[in-house]
Design a protein around this motif. Structure first.
Motif, PDB file in Angstrom:
ATOM      1  N   GLY A 279       0.781  -0.879   0.049  1.00 29.38           N
ATOM      2  CA  GLY A 279       0.015  -0.036  -0.055  1.00 29.38           C
ATOM      3  C   GLY A 279       0.885   1.355   0.032  1.00 29.38           C
ATOM      4  O   GLY A 279       2.218   1.144   0.017  1.00 29.38           O
ATOM      5  N   THR A 280       0.156   2.453  -0.006  1.00 35.62           N
ATOM      6  CA  THR A 280       0.709   3.696  -0.012  1.00 35.62           C
ATOM      7  C   THR A 280       0.899   4.242   1.576  1.00 35.62           C
ATOM      8  O   THR A 280       1.692   3.732   2.438  1.00 35.62           O
ATOM      9  N   ASP A 281      -0.014   5.263   1.736  1.00 30.65           N
ATOM     10  CA  ASP A 281       0.116   6.079   3.028  1.00 30.65           C
ATOM     11  C   ASP A 281      -0.481   4.941   4.286  1.00 30.65           C
ATOM     12  O   ASP A 281      -0.317   5.184   5.335  1.00 30.65           O
ATOM     13  N   LYS A 282      -1.080   4.057   4.003  1.00 31.70           N
ATOM     14  CA  LYS A 282      -1.626   3.162   4.932  1.00 31.70           C
ATOM     15  C   LYS A 282      -1.083   1.786   4.787  1.00 31.70           C
ATOM     16  O   LYS A 282      -1.781   0.584   4.890  1.00 31.70           O
ATOM     17  N   GLY A 334      -2.611   2.088  -7.148  1.00 36.72           N
ATOM     18  CA  GLY A 334      -2.343   1.085  -6.286  1.00 36.72           C
ATOM     19  C   GLY A 334      -3.091   1.366  -5.047  1.00 36.72           C
ATOM     20  O   GLY A 334      -3.484   2.667  -4.528  1.00 36.72           O
ATOM     21  N   PRO A 335      -3.372   0.573  -4.001  1.00 37.46           N
ATOM     22  CA  PRO A 335      -3.998   0.659  -2.892  1.00 37.46           C
ATOM     23  C   PRO A 335      -3.345   1.351  -1.736  1.00 37.46           C
ATOM     24  O   PRO A 335      -2.245   1.511  -1.751  1.00 37.46           O
ATOM     25  N   ARG A 336      -4.262   1.948  -0.826  1.00 40.18           N
ATOM     26  CA  ARG A 336      -3.522   2.616   0.210  1.00 40.18           C
ATOM     27  C   ARG A 336      -3.069   1.720   1.333  1.00 40.18           C
ATOM     28  O   ARG A 336      -2.029   1.874   1.925  1.00 40.18           O
ATOM     29  N   ARG A 337      -4.153   0.743   1.402  1.00 45.92           N
ATOM     30  CA  ARG A 337      -3.555  -0.341   2.250  1.00 45.92           C
ATOM     31  C   ARG A 337      -2.988  -1.550   1.629  1.00 45.92           C
ATOM     32  O   ARG A 337      -3.126  -1.808   0.419  1.00 45.92           O
ATOM     33  N   THR A 338      -2.050  -2.326   2.297  1.00 47.90           N
ATOM     34  CA  THR A 338      -1.406  -3.435   1.640  1.00 47.90           C
ATOM     35  C   THR A 338      -2.463  -4.412   1.561  1.00 47.90           C
ATOM     36  O   THR A 338      -3.318  -4.608   2.253  1.00 47.90           O
ATOM     37  N   MET A 490     -12.128  -1.152   0.764  1.00 46.03           N
ATOM     38  CA  MET A 490     -11.753  -1.528   2.216  1.00 46.03           C
ATOM     39  C   MET A 490     -10.296  -1.147   2.178  1.00 46.03           C
ATOM     40  O   MET A 490      -9.708  -0.888   3.397  1.00 46.03           O
ATOM     41  N   ALA A 491      -9.852  -1.280   0.974  1.00 47.56           N
ATOM     42  CA  ALA A 491      -8.222  -1.071   0.910  1.00 47.56           C
ATOM     43  C   ALA A 491      -7.935   0.550   0.779  1.00 47.56           C
ATOM     44  O   ALA A 491      -6.725   0.842   1.152  1.00 47.56           O
ATOM     45  N   ASN A 492      -9.019   1.383   0.544  1.00 44.93           N
ATOM     46  CA  ASN A 492      -8.724   2.774   0.222  1.00 44.93           C
ATOM     47  C   ASN A 492      -9.361   3.955   0.997  1.00 44.93           C
ATOM     48  O   ASN A 492      -9.302   4.930   1.090  1.00 44.93           O
ATOM     49  N   ARG A 493     -10.345   3.330   1.897  1.00 41.30           N
ATOM     50  CA  ARG A 493     -11.205   4.295   2.745  1.00 41.30           C
ATOM     51  C   ARG A 493     -10.259   4.742   3.979  1.00 41.30           C
ATOM     52  O   ARG A 493      -9.159   4.247   4.066  1.00 41.30           O
TER      53      ARG A 493
END
Length: 506
Positions: A279-282, A334-338, A490-493
């Motif tokens: 993920g990115t920031d999360k 790409g997703p914020r979360r892995t 769920m990956a981006n919220r």
């Protein structure tokens, strides 16, 4: 409850009539019936030999999944490896004996060890404590006023005619496991269980593979015996019938008993296959997408159980979901979360792979926001064969438990996919207990919110006829797209899913 705020890109796609390039709808559309068919005809092929755990066919399937993850550029999900290996143990008896007052009895004709409750040992006793049926349930206590600590206990198959267990099935106080467990709690060193079905035709000296032999406590040494062996101890012929006609009192019988059981243990291993998109920031929070890639193998005569729907379909779904998210990542979306894509083995043997993962997690479970588990999404279940929604439904199980966010998100993203979401199996009193029968449950027990996607059972369930030619690939792809949209949200919220509901058990 706060209003659900979708990421801007997903919010737009919910109302877009076209698939805008690099939108969630654009990537969801890469999950196709054609690709699913190509993967499933490999995973459920003759070469995979039913993917038993463990087996060469299972390893071939794991290789196929790993190679696909590598081809997509997914990162290895277990500290530099795509595999999480776990040990398996298989006990095989090498010898056994039973003597009463010096008279030797014959295995299969007179007695049989119960391998799952027997250990390498030689025991000698000078007396046997008879405890009737050995049931402890409410006011019924077969051990009342008896001291069996360190002693040999004998109990009878069956139950009193006027007795009704307070629980049924596996939880019944009257089943064999429960009765041996009660003997264990009372401190018994060994147990003899009298059965009326002797002599028997055969005895399998080789046990089945088990996940873990390192346990907090062991069962007493446990043998089943014939009424003839029981008579040599008690002097009572036909003890099972006499107990039914007129209950026999619990008492101690004097007899010299020799018990022995010698075993060897084989070790093997199986693996879960993990790939991930960071993920990115999360990136230190995780969305899990899971399926089980094992099935039940083949018969001794070579008949293969192909397991196309169970759970080749879910595994194919994971491969397609991984590809869709990999394409999004490559396009800068790409997703914020892995996101962790994990296919587990050993599900058919007792949720082994997910059990091992949940007790040896690679990623913190308290940072795992959800597990979306896919187990059987390629067929029309028996309850929908004549339903108007037969080609546009999926059972959604578990979205009413652990988190109030689950159902809200599911309903919101379904505005895009427009499937009938059948939640009938959320009922705690569901006799099928589907919520407890697939790999998501090991996450749920650890407090991780889950959703289980399922098409229901059908005539080919756990039969050799569960083959890839019977799959509805268009429906399977649509179900996969529902999972994609749910995972995307769920990956981006902004927030991890709330954990605001207690996991209730019936």
């Amino acid at each position: 409850m706060r209003k659900l705020l979708l990421p801007v890109s997903l919010g737009l796609c919910l109302f877009a009539s076209a698939q805008k390039k690099n939108s969630p709808a654009y990537f969801a559309a890469t999950i196709t019936a054609e690709d699913m068919q190509r993967h499933l005809y490999t995973i459920a092929s003759k070469e995979m030999e039913g993917r038993d755990t463990p087996s060469p066919g299972l390893e071939k399937a794991a290789d196929y999944i790993e190679n696909h993850f590598k081809s997509l550029g997914l990162l290895p999900g277990n500290n530099g490896s795509y595999r999480q290996n776990y040990p398996l143990y298989k006990d095989s008896m090498t010898s056994s004996s039973l003597k009463v007052n010096g008279t030797a009895f014959n295995i299969t004709k007179d007695y049989q060890p119960i391998p799952s409750m027997s250990h390498t040992t030689e025991l000698r006793f000078s007396e046997v404590v008879f405890v009737g049926y050995g049931i402890v349930d409410g006011s019924l206590d077969a051990y009342k006023d008896l001291n069996v600590r360190g002693k040999l206990v004998m109990l009878l198959d069956g139950m009193p005619a006027d007795y009704k267990p307070t629980a049924t099935g596996f939880n019944s106080p009257a089943n064999v496991l429960s009765r041996v467990a009660r003997a264990q709690e009372k401190g018994a060193a060994a147990v003899l269980i009298v059965y009326g079905n002797y002599p028997r035709q055969s005895f399998n000296a080789s046990g089945s593979y088990m996940l873990n032999q390192y346990v907090a406590g062991i069962y007493p040494e446990t043998f089943s015996i014939s009424e003839g062996v029981a008579a040599s101890i008690t002097g009572v012929d036909g003890i099972l019938g006499k107990m039914k006609a007129s209950p026999l009192a619990s008492q101690t019988y004097k007899a010299n008993i020799d018990l022995s059981y010698i075993k060897t243990t084989l070790t093997a291993s199986a693996s879960n296959v993990l790939g991930m998109i960071e993920g990115t920031d999360k990136k230190d929070e995780y969305v899990f997408l899971t399926s089980h890639y094992d099935h039940v193998g083949k018969r001794p005569d070579g008949t293969i159980y192909y397991g196309a729907d169970d759970d080749g379909s879910g595994t194919t779904g994971i491969l397609e979901l991984a590809e869709a998210f990999a394409k999004a990542k490559a396009a800068g979306k790409g997703p914020r979360r892995t996101i962790v894509f994990m296919t587990v083995s050993g599900e058919e043997k007792g949720l082994w792979g997910s059990n091992y993962y949940s007790n040896h997690p690679v990623f913190p479970l308290d940072k795992t926001t959800v597990d979306l588990n896919i187990d059987m999404i390629g067929r029309i279940g028996e309850e929908y064969l004549k339903d108007k929604d037969s080609t546009n439904y999926v059972y959604v199980i578990g979205d009413d438990k652990l988190s109030t966010d689950l159902a809200t998100i599911t309903d919101q993203v379904n505005k895009t996919v427009k499937m009938k979401l059948d939640r009938k199996y959320n009922d705690l009193n569901d006799k099928n207990r589907f919520y407890y029968r697939s790999d998501h449950y090991n996450f749920a027990e650890k407090g991780v919110p889950i959703i289980f996607y399922f098409n229901g059972v059908h005539a080919d369930y756990h039969r050799p006829t569960d083959t890839p030619d019977k799959i509805n690939y268009k429906l399977m792809a649509k179900r996969g797209q529902l999972v994609f949209y749910t995972a995307w949200e769920m990956a981006n919220r902004n927030d991890m899913l709330k954990r605001d509901l207690k996991l209730e058990k019936p």
